[in-house]
Motif scaffolding. Sequence first.
Motif, short mmCIF file in Angstrom:
data_model
loop_
_atom_site.label_atom_id
_atom_site.label_comp_id
_atom_site.label_asym_id
_atom_site.label_seq_id
_atom_site.Cartn_x
_atom_site.Cartn_y
_atom_site.Cartn_z
N ASN A 681 0.82 -1.22 0.00
CA ASN A 681 0.00 0.00 0.00
C ASN A 681 0.85 1.26 0.00
OD1 ASN A 681 -2.35 -1.53 0.00
ND2 ASN A 681 -2.51 -1.51 2.23
N GLN A 709 -0.66 -1.84 -4.18
CA GLN A 709 -1.91 -2.46 -3.71
C GLN A 709 -2.08 -3.78 -4.45
OE1 GLN A 709 -5.04 0.41 -4.33
NE2 GLN A 709 -4.73 1.35 -2.32
N TYR A 760 -2.92 -10.89 0.48
CA TYR A 760 -3.27 -10.12 1.67
C TYR A 760 -4.75 -10.26 1.96
CZ TYR A 760 1.33 -8.00 1.58
OH TYR A 760 2.68 -7.80 1.60
N SER A 762 -7.69 -8.22 3.97
CA SER A 762 -8.01 -6.91 4.54
C SER A 762 -8.99 -7.08 5.69
CB SER A 762 -8.59 -5.99 3.46
OG SER A 762 -8.93 -4.75 4.01
N GLY A 810 -6.64 -3.40 8.74
CA GLY A 810 -5.66 -3.25 7.69
C GLY A 810 -5.28 -4.57 7.06
N PRO A 811 -4.29 -4.55 6.18
CA PRO A 811 -3.91 -5.77 5.45
C PRO A 811 -3.04 -6.71 6.28
CG PRO A 811 -2.53 -3.95 4.75
CD PRO A 811 -3.53 -3.37 5.72
N LYS A 847 -12.17 -9.29 -0.06
CA LYS A 847 -11.39 -9.16 1.16
C LYS A 847 -9.94 -9.62 0.96
CE LYS A 847 -14.76 -7.56 3.61
NZ LYS A 847 -14.75 -6.12 4.00
N THR A 849 -7.28 -8.56 -0.44
CA THR A 849 -6.68 -7.35 -0.99
C THR A 849 -5.87 -6.66 0.09
OG1 THR A 849 -7.17 -5.19 -1.98
CG2 THR A 849 -8.80 -6.06 -0.44
N SER A 850 -4.91 -5.88 -0.34
CA SER A 850 -4.14 -5.08 0.61
C SER A 850 -4.76 -3.71 0.81
CB SER A 850 -2.70 -4.92 0.11
OG SER A 850 -2.68 -4.12 -1.07
N SER A 851 -5.75 -3.38 -0.01
CA SER A 851 -6.38 -2.06 0.09
C SER A 851 -7.15 -1.94 1.38
CB SER A 851 -7.31 -1.83 -1.10
OG SER A 851 -6.62 -1.96 -2.31
N LEU A 852 -7.08 -0.77 1.98
CA LEU A 852 -7.87 -0.51 3.19
C LEU A 852 -9.29 -0.21 2.78
CD1 LEU A 852 -5.31 1.64 5.18
CD2 LEU A 852 -5.79 -0.78 5.41
N SER A 853 -10.24 -0.90 3.41
CA SER A 853 -11.64 -0.78 3.02
C SER A 853 -12.18 0.60 3.37
CB SER A 853 -12.47 -1.87 3.71
OG SER A 853 -13.83 -1.72 3.36
#
Length: 945
Positions: A681, A709, A760, A762, A810-811, A847, A849-853
Amino acid sequence: MMLRVTWFLFIHLMVLSECFGQIDSVFLYNESAPYGPLDITIWRSENDYYFLEDGKTFSFRERDGVRTNNYFDMTAWDSSPYKQGTVKRKTDQGDLFIMNYRYLVPPNYSSSHQGGYPLVILLHGLQERGNCAGSGCYHATTNYSPNENSPSAPTNSNSQLLNNDYNLAHGGSNYLEASLINGSVQPGDANAPARGFPGFVLFPQNLNGWDGASAQDALRLLRLFIKANNIDVNRIYLNGVSNGGHGAFEVLKRAPWLFASAILFSPADDGDVISQNLQSTISDVPLWIFQGGLDKKPLASYTESYIRELREAGANVRYTLYPELGHGTWNKAFSEPDFFSWMLGQSQQDIHVFSGKAAICKTTGRGATLSLPRGFSGYQWEYNGAIIQGATEYKMVATEAGNYRGRYTNNNNQQHWSKAITVTEKNPLAPEIVTTNTLLLKDPNGANEAVLKAEGQAETYLWYRNSKKLDFESRQDDTLNIVRILSSFGDGLYTLVVSDFDGCTSPPSEAKAIFFDDHAALSLPSPSSLKLTHVSPSEIALSWVDASDNESGFEIWFKEVSNQSSTQWTLVTISPRNTTTYTSQGLKPSTRYEYMIRAISSNSRSEYTSPVGIETSQDSLAPSIPGNLTANIISADEIQLSWQPSTDNSAIEEYIVSINGDTVETNSIDTVFILSPYIVNADYSISVQAKDLGENLSDHTKSIEIKTQVSGLFYQHSTGDWKSVEEIDWTIREFEGRVENFTLKPKTQEDFYNIRFDGYLSIVKEGVYQFRVSSDDGSRLHLDDTTIIVNDGIHNLATVTAPIQLLSEGPHRISLDFFDNVSTDSVAVEYKGRDTGDKWIAIPNDKLTSSLSTDNEESLDDPLGFAVFPNPVTGEIINIKFDGTTKNRVTVSMHAVTGHNVFSTAVDPVENYITIKLPTPENGLYILRVSDGARSTTTKVIINR
């Protein structure tokens, strides 16, 4: 019952004619074969013969107390198009079980189709056996005999003993697909599809792996099957997978006369063909062998060693090496564009040409050796349309150029003439020897050995000293195209003769005279007036006066000299006779060099000139900018950078990568660089510049921006036979890619494979979570680099739940290892916690993913603040002071910007303060990451001790 009696009677009448056509009986029964008694007879007497019981599988499985007489489904695809059967032996004591088998009938099969149908018999691997693979048995041990049935076999309907289905695991679906592609097209049709197979497919199943006895039973099955069906006896093909490759060699050396060709996938070994000196026995059968470069059982070097011996015996071996594959070569092999067309293009009627070279050797007078399948009768040979009188053997030697054909008697009928073979003349040229150092030794460094290299490629290299063949410390002297000549070999004239496997040798090369220990006569006048002149920062021009009139050339030597030290002398080149100039290239700018030369002939030399020094000029011209920089995230911790090379007036020394303003020296001229690990990220700004030998730097490439990401999962996958995830060498990546979730779709075969997923997860809401993995077979789940689930081993579907995990928002790095051995395969990863309403669910795609929701209910604007001192670090201690209250245990890790991990440790803060003793990394820039479980922050640290 009447049907069975009729079938028995039919087979009984068929086997009364024991011979395969007019095959010599010694090819059916021979008590003194090199491998032991040969016995592939199918009829011994009216009360002792072998027969096929069609439509039944011999087993002990029952349903409602009645024998099922059916195979047990162990393939992951519908194998029902394959029919079933059993080989049995009729004796006074009753009908004895010999072997189960499955077979595929071609669509639109006609028992009256003229010419018959091709047939392929495939021998399965060890794991696809009927009972034991080593110590792994479905029942009892390898001593278990189905006819004695002691101890009694299980009768439950799901017993895998004598399953008669898993033999189809490798190749079964491929041949079924090829049969469907072929459809109703009959053999010989010019419109047949290239990927189709128009014939029968036969899969025998052994009990405990392939050996001599089971190989002979497979041959009995094959002979009976040929008699029972409309088979083209000229187009019978043999396949073998792994241990089945061993079995295929066992079959081939017993009945080479049966087969038009053989294709072997990762054959375990050569079936002792070489050690039993049977190369020439099977050399008439064309072979195609597939090998994985990463395979350890067998190693590629082992396979290639016996392939060479087969070729030396005259065999035509097509060899395909897949460098990126391990043991599982068969899937890619079946996908070869000409797999089926190559196989179907082979016919037993074709003339085999020794080593594939249909030529008369002009240097030796050796003719071209032609042969037909041995063991039959009525052989005839034809030259340019006329019968060759007296040529009545299966083999003949063609001594005149022209067209040849052959034929023999089979099934009491004269066979058609073979396709014509055009024999030509071959007149090989003398090879050339290239030298890489002086042959008048010792050299200026005191070295006392020479290196000779053959120019070009050949199949055999024979090195001689004074016309006597050299014996090198190598298992196969004749494979060496580069040889090291030691002083112990002695002064002399060294020559090379090359040949192909057909034995057609070249004339000797021009001799190279080698003298050791300064034995060469010091009789030539030395060149004089050696002068050095600048040409460019990387080039020096040499000139001298030629003082001799009988030299063959001039040796030019140089060495680099700097700070009162110097490298060893290096031979730059040997210039032709009567030359007086030379330009030395590829030098470092602003560097001092010394040169000296001497005159040489084949047996004499001059003194070296006195060394003359010069410093190359300064290079002020920068390299061109590297081109087309790209960056791709290729795994959960790797970014691959690539660019086009720079050009320069001297040479490129290395490339330098700039990452967010920090530079990384690659120490390489490679144009691919892996940045690992990266910070997830994060925003990266990356550029590359080139540095030349003069320390000049090019301008940076235009920066490319990449945000790290990650969505979905990266996977790596390979094939092999494992019992545990702990056994697997995860550095082997035969296949890799990216998927949305944990799925077995990337698998390249139904069994014997592994997959590692990495990505990852999340977490939106910090809190308590649990994970569970259900798998068949073994699996292992990692979270944040910690193993939390081990569901290992070969087993049916089983679920293991991890202990409670406290996860921050977080991831979180998540990875899963999975392998499948045999039969069914499945894997599922579930979790529950605040994000799932405390209900077990499969992890959703969005879910992974490394992206923060964006729907995080809690603030993401509260970073973990801290200060690091001293920075730069000049000693062994580093201190970290946190801005606010930190109650959690803190994880601290450091890695170089190139990805190398320096250390990682967990510490409990004391009054928001921690002290860490560092290891001793080299000076430079590092990334320090600090996490308290809920938050993590990175900062740059400079080590400057």
